[in-house]
Design a protein around this motif. Structure first.
Motif, PDB file in Angstrom:
ATOM      1  N   THR A   1       0.822  -1.204   0.000  1.00  0.00           N
ATOM      2  CA  THR A   1       0.000   0.000   0.000  1.00  0.00           C
ATOM      3  C   THR A   1       0.856   1.254   0.000  1.00  0.00           C
ATOM      4  O   THR A   1       0.483   2.285  -0.584  1.00  0.00           O
ATOM      5  CB  THR A   1      -0.930   0.007   1.222  1.00  0.00           C
ATOM      6  N   ALA A   2       2.015   1.197   0.642  1.00  0.00           N
ATOM      7  CA  ALA A   2       2.893   2.372   0.711  1.00  0.00           C
ATOM      8  C   ALA A   2       3.395   2.789  -0.667  1.00  0.00           C
ATOM      9  O   ALA A   2       3.814   3.940  -0.857  1.00  0.00           O
ATOM     10  CB  ALA A   2       4.067   2.085   1.644  1.00  0.00           C
ATOM     11  N   ARG A   3       3.358   1.885  -1.641  1.00  0.00           N
ATOM     12  CA  ARG A   3       3.821   2.221  -2.994  1.00  0.00           C
ATOM     13  C   ARG A   3       2.817   3.100  -3.748  1.00  0.00           C
ATOM     14  O   ARG A   3       3.143   3.650  -4.794  1.00  0.00           O
ATOM     15  CB  ARG A   3       4.065   0.948  -3.806  1.00  0.00           C
ATOM     16  N   ALA A   4       1.590   3.171  -3.237  1.00  0.00           N
ATOM     17  CA  ALA A   4       0.554   3.916  -3.945  1.00  0.00           C
ATOM     18  C   ALA A   4       0.951   5.379  -4.128  1.00  0.00           C
ATOM     19  O   ALA A   4       1.548   5.986  -3.244  1.00  0.00           O
ATOM     20  CB  ALA A   4      -0.769   3.821  -3.187  1.00  0.00           C
ATOM     21  N   ARG A   5       0.613   5.922  -5.287  1.00  0.00           N
ATOM     22  CA  ARG A   5       0.848   7.335  -5.581  1.00  0.00           C
ATOM     23  C   ARG A   5      -0.452   8.101  -5.383  1.00  0.00           C
ATOM     24  O   ARG A   5      -1.540   7.559  -5.590  1.00  0.00           O
ATOM     25  CB  ARG A   5       1.331   7.499  -7.027  1.00  0.00           C
ATOM     26  N   TRP A   6      -0.323   9.380  -5.007  1.00  0.00           N
ATOM     27  CA  TRP A   6      -1.507  10.186  -4.716  1.00  0.00           C
ATOM     28  C   TRP A   6      -1.421  11.528  -5.423  1.00  0.00           C
ATOM     29  O   TRP A   6      -0.330  12.014  -5.739  1.00  0.00           O
ATOM     30  CB  TRP A   6      -1.649  10.387  -3.206  1.00  0.00           C
ATOM     31  N   PRO A   7      -2.564  12.165  -5.654  1.00  0.00           N
ATOM     32  CA  PRO A   7      -2.559  13.446  -6.358  1.00  0.00           C
ATOM     33  C   PRO A   7      -1.904  14.561  -5.531  1.00  0.00           C
ATOM     34  O   PRO A   7      -1.827  14.479  -4.301  1.00  0.00           O
ATOM     35  CB  PRO A   7      -4.058  13.749  -6.558  1.00  0.00           C
ATOM     36  N   ILE A   8      -1.463  15.594  -6.217  1.00  0.00           N
ATOM     37  CA  ILE A   8      -1.003  16.802  -5.535  1.00  0.00           C
ATOM     38  C   ILE A   8      -2.174  17.364  -4.724  1.00  0.00           C
ATOM     39  O   ILE A   8      -3.299  17.453  -5.224  1.00  0.00           O
ATOM     40  CB  ILE A   8      -0.506  17.843  -6.559  1.00  0.00           C
ATOM     41  N   GLY A   9      -1.900  17.717  -3.481  1.00  0.00           N
ATOM     42  CA  GLY A   9      -2.964  18.212  -2.617  1.00  0.00           C
ATOM     43  C   GLY A   9      -3.533  17.154  -1.703  1.00  0.00           C
ATOM     44  O   GLY A   9      -4.416  17.440  -0.891  1.00  0.00           O
ATOM     45  N   MET A  10      -3.033  15.903  -1.809  1.00  0.00           N
ATOM     46  CA  MET A  10      -3.465  14.837  -0.913  1.00  0.00           C
ATOM     47  C   MET A  10      -3.123  15.227   0.523  1.00  0.00           C
ATOM     48  O   MET A  10      -1.958  15.497   0.842  1.00  0.00           O
ATOM     49  CB  MET A  10      -2.750  13.534  -1.281  1.00  0.00           C
ATOM     50  N   PRO A  11      -4.109  15.295   1.431  1.00  0.00           N
ATOM     51  CA  PRO A  11      -3.812  15.706   2.806  1.00  0.00           C
ATOM     52  C   PRO A  11      -2.930  14.690   3.520  1.00  0.00           C
ATOM     53  O   PRO A  11      -3.172  13.478   3.454  1.00  0.00           O
ATOM     54  CB  PRO A  11      -5.199  15.806   3.460  1.00  0.00           C
ATOM     55  N   GLN A  12      -1.910  15.184   4.189  1.00  0.00           N
ATOM     56  CA  GLN A  12      -0.925  14.301   4.807  1.00  0.00           C
ATOM     57  C   GLN A  12      -1.517  13.462   5.943  1.00  0.00           C
ATOM     58  O   GLN A  12      -1.117  12.316   6.141  1.00  0.00           O
ATOM     59  CB  GLN A  12       0.265  15.128   5.314  1.00  0.00           C
ATOM     60  N   LYS A  13      -2.455  14.030   6.701  1.00  0.00           N
ATOM     61  CA  LYS A  13      -3.039  13.234   7.782  1.00  0.00           C
ATOM     62  C   LYS A  13      -3.814  12.044   7.229  1.00  0.00           C
ATOM     63  O   LYS A  13      -3.733  10.936   7.753  1.00  0.00           O
ATOM     64  CB  LYS A  13      -3.951  14.084   8.666  1.00  0.00           C
TER      65      LYS A  13
END
Length: 264
Positions: free
Chosen positions: A184-196
């Protein structure tokens, strides 16, 4: 368990709100499988969304994205149904059954559809689109509340996990848990993804990896049925907390990305 639904829910919502490029969304899903197929569960849904039926040649995710936009979808939500709790699925039994088998569903209330992934071969995920009857999605759980619930459940389950003594009964278990969570840690997320939201998703995945290993740990079938039942009952609140945390994190991310779109 791989969790591609979280990726599709977040990236799909970001694309629908105009804050992510479709190619970036498609690339992000390559973490889970090289090939993604899309079919509709029934002829009515196939006709309404212009998607292939189950017995026809599958389309690709780009075709799904186009169909969702045409159907008026704006926001995706993650639902994790279990026996006795299929809230958010509009009372649809086909969707609930497929979702419980997969352990994950994406719902798009505005388009009245639910989408379920199934790994049908190595490196191949098939996404099946179901009709979602109206009735409203499940209520939102605030991310802070879900995070607190996960922490509390972990504390309560600590004694049970210690009593299993996985490290002695299953050599290399710590590395195995780490490797499962790393998927799961390999997943990429969009810019603006909230860190919490990102931190809660990762912590939920780490706890889920522990639960998976604990569920599999019974060397030689040594546990009696009553002992196995007690263990399952003790760990169920932790599994429920993982469900709530994952859904809350995705909801939080989708809302943040929607707000970001509204400011531009």
């Amino acid at each position: 368990m791989p969790f591609p639904s979280a990726t599709l829910a977040v990236w799909g919502s970001a694309w629908l709100h105009g804050v992510a490029a479709p190619d970036d969304a498609l690339d992000a899903l390559q973490v889970w499988a090289e090939i993604h197929e899309v079919v509709a569960d029934d002829d009515g849904t196939a006709t309404a969304l212009d998607l292939p039926a189950k017995d026809e040649r599958a389309t690709q995710l780009a075709g799904l994205f186009a169909a969702l936009r045409k159907a008026g979808a704006t926001t995706a939500r993650l639902v994790i149904p279990v026996p006795g709790d299929v809230r958010g699925l509009g009372g649809s039994m086909p969707l609930a059954q497929a979702g419980m088998h997969a352990g994950q569903v994406i719902v798009l209330p505005e388009a009245n559809v639910g989408i379920v992934p199934d790994t049908i071969a190595e490196d191949v995920i098939r996404w099946t689109v179901f009709d979602l009857p109206t009735g409203g999605p499940a209520e939102f759980t605030p991310l802070g509340e879900a995070d607190h619930g996960l922490s509390a459940a972990m504390r309560e389950a600590a004694g049970t996990l210690a009593s299993l003594d996985l490290a002695s009964s299953r050599p290399g278990v710590r590395q195995e848990i780490k490797e499962r969570a790393a998927v799961t840690a390999r997943a990429r997320w969009p810019i603006g993804m909230p860190q919490k939201a990102l931190r809660v998703l990762q912590r939920a995945s780490e706890v889920a990896a522990i639960l998976e290993v604990a569920a599999e740990d019974d060397p030689g079938g040594a546990l009696s049925s009553s002992a196995a039942l007690r263990r399952a009952e003790a760990l169920r609140p932790l599994a429920d907390a993982v469900r709530v945390a994952r859904c809350a994190a995705v909801d939080d991310a989708v809302r943040a990305l929607s707000d970001h779109a509204g400011r531009h």
